[in-house]
Design an enzyme around this catalytic site. Structure first.
Site, short mmCIF file in Angstrom:
data_model
loop_
_atom_site.label_atom_id
_atom_site.label_comp_id
_atom_site.label_asym_id
_atom_site.label_seq_id
_atom_site.Cartn_x
_atom_site.Cartn_y
_atom_site.Cartn_z
N HIS A 18 -4.62 3.11 1.72
CA HIS A 18 -5.32 2.10 2.78
C HIS A 18 -4.82 2.75 3.97
CE1 HIS A 18 -7.06 -1.67 3.84
NE2 HIS A 18 -5.92 -1.54 4.97
N GLU A 19 -3.68 2.72 4.13
CA GLU A 19 -3.22 3.18 5.36
C GLU A 19 -3.64 4.85 5.76
OE1 GLU A 19 -2.10 0.88 7.42
OE2 GLU A 19 -1.84 -0.50 5.90
N HIS A 22 -6.79 4.41 7.71
CA HIS A 22 -6.70 4.02 9.17
C HIS A 22 -6.17 5.08 9.89
CE1 HIS A 22 -7.59 0.15 8.34
NE2 HIS A 22 -6.45 -0.32 7.86
#
Length: 419
Positions: A18-19, A22
């Site tokens: 998920h990170e 980003h």
């Protein structure tokens, strides 16, 4: 210990991807990423590479990517500050040292700040030791040193808020997107390693002490009909069996060219939300084909996504209550159960959690990625951003409400599993 390791690995993998979404899209947009963190709370490990520090933190309940321009990121040089300066061969400031009273560096210049801009014009102006007003240019990679901690300045064009609405939106959307990508790759690996179901109603394994085994069903049997209903695909078999929990069924199978009639009582399985379905204890045939594994990965990702949306709709319409939700404690206990079913069951569980994380983060709620995307949508329509203080207040309220929800869900998990 095995459950704890499995839980940390699964949760860490989900948060990492998920990170990572980003992080990669922030880098692609030219945004300075100050920290890539796995976990929350106190730092237990950190390593700096380039302009980013990569950290592992104590609590395995999340993670974050801290980008330049976030709240509390800037360093202000107010008039009257006394700082030490290190300049390069072109007399440009490459290091600014705060709280510096002694000459620890031979080439250190002292300055009492009058004015400074470390974002756009990149200069610092003030009085030197001879009380002369001097002005220095500041390099784009100037380092701020305060109490021994070094921080790169972030020129405005490297900050999150300096980027276009599209770049910011894609940077935020990339987190949930990578959760769906992770789920696809997990299902792909299951298809490659464990095989892809062929959808033929052929029995490849009969589980001991289950209805099928007790009725005399054997591996290799081809199911032809159940209670007179023709069975042409494995999905036909599953649909009929699951719709008859606790009922006695008559199954006709083809075995070595002859027909056999078997009678069995379908086992009733109850889900956490109270729904029941039937099970007889058989597995389907599988093939090992890379192309089919790719298709399988896409299909399973899509099916699980639709299933979670369906459950979310049931929650919104009140078909089941908040008591059915699980937090970290519930996920840990489920991991403990799933781990006993084998590595492929655990991988399937991880894929489901990854999709769930992606969907939850896309909900248009304050403090979530979806909430930030909603504000970007307003900005695109209005042609100008929402006031940052107002947006920050909305997200703060959202964080408080999410924390309350997390406490309630965790307490329900504790009550359910330990009392």
């Amino acid at each position: 210990m095995q459950t704890a390791i499995a839980f940390i690995l699964i949760f860490g993998l989900l948060v990492f991807f998920h990170e990572l979404g980003h992080f990669l899209f922030a880098k692609r947009a030219g945004i300075m990423v100050r920290e890539f963190a796995i976990g929350m709370g106190p730092k237990i490990y950190g390593k700096t590479h380039g302009e980013t520090i990569y950290t592992v933190r104590l609590l395995p309940i999340g993670g974050y990517v801290r980008m330049a321009g976030d709240d509390m990121d800037g360093t202000e040089l107010s008039p009257g500050y006394r700082v030490g300066l290190v300049v390069d061969e072109d007399n440009r400031v490459k290091k600014i040292i705060f709280n510096q009273n002694n000459k620890q560096l031979p080439d250190l210049l002292f300055l009492e700040v009058e004015r400074a801009d470390l974002e756009k014009d990149l200069f610092i102006e003030g009085y030197d030791e001879e009380e002369n007003l001097v002005r220095y240019s500041v390099t784009r990679d100037c380092i701020l040193v305060e109490n021994g901690k070094e921080t790169l300045i972030a020129p405005y064009d490297r900050q999150f808020n300096a980027k276009t609405v599209g770049q910011r939106a894609m940077t935020i959307f990339a987190g949930p997107l990578f959760n769906f990508i992770l789920a696809f790759f997990i299902y792909l690996m299951i298809g490659l390693l464990n095989g892809v179901p062929t959808n033929e109603p052929i029995i490849t394994e009969v589980v001991e002490n289950h209805p099928a085994a007790q009725a005399g069903m054997l591996a290799g049997d081809r199911v032809k009909s159940i209670d007179g209903h023709a069975v042409e695909t494995w999905q036909d078999l599953v649909s009929i069996v699951q719709s008859r929990p606790g009922k006695t069924i008559n199954v006709t199978v083809e075995r070595e060219g002859t027909m056999e009639n078997l009678t069995m009582t379908v086992k009733e399985v109850k889900e956490e939300n109270g729904e029941t379905y039937g099970q007889i204890g058989v597995t389907s045939p599988k093939v090992h084909n890379p192309l089919k594994a790719v298709v399988y990965g896409a299909q399973e990702t899509y099916k699980m996504t639709m299933r979670i949306f369906e459950l979310l709709g049931m929650l919104i319409t009140g078909q089941f209550t908040i008591d059915a939700l699980s937090g970290p404690v519930g996920i840990y206990k489920t991991t403990e159960t799933v781990a006993t079913w084998g590595i492929f069951a655990l991988m399937n569980f991880a894929a489901m959690l990854s999709i769930n994380l992606g969907i939850m983060n896309l909900l248009p709620l304050p403090a979530l990625d979806g909430g930030r995307l909603l504000f970007f949508g307003f900005e695109a329509v209005r042609g100008k951003p929402i006031d940052r203080q107002k947006e920050g207040m909305v997200h703060f309220v959202g964080i408080v409400l999410l924390m309350i929800l997390m406490v309630v869900v965790t307490w329900n998990d504790i009550q359910r599993f330990f009392f």
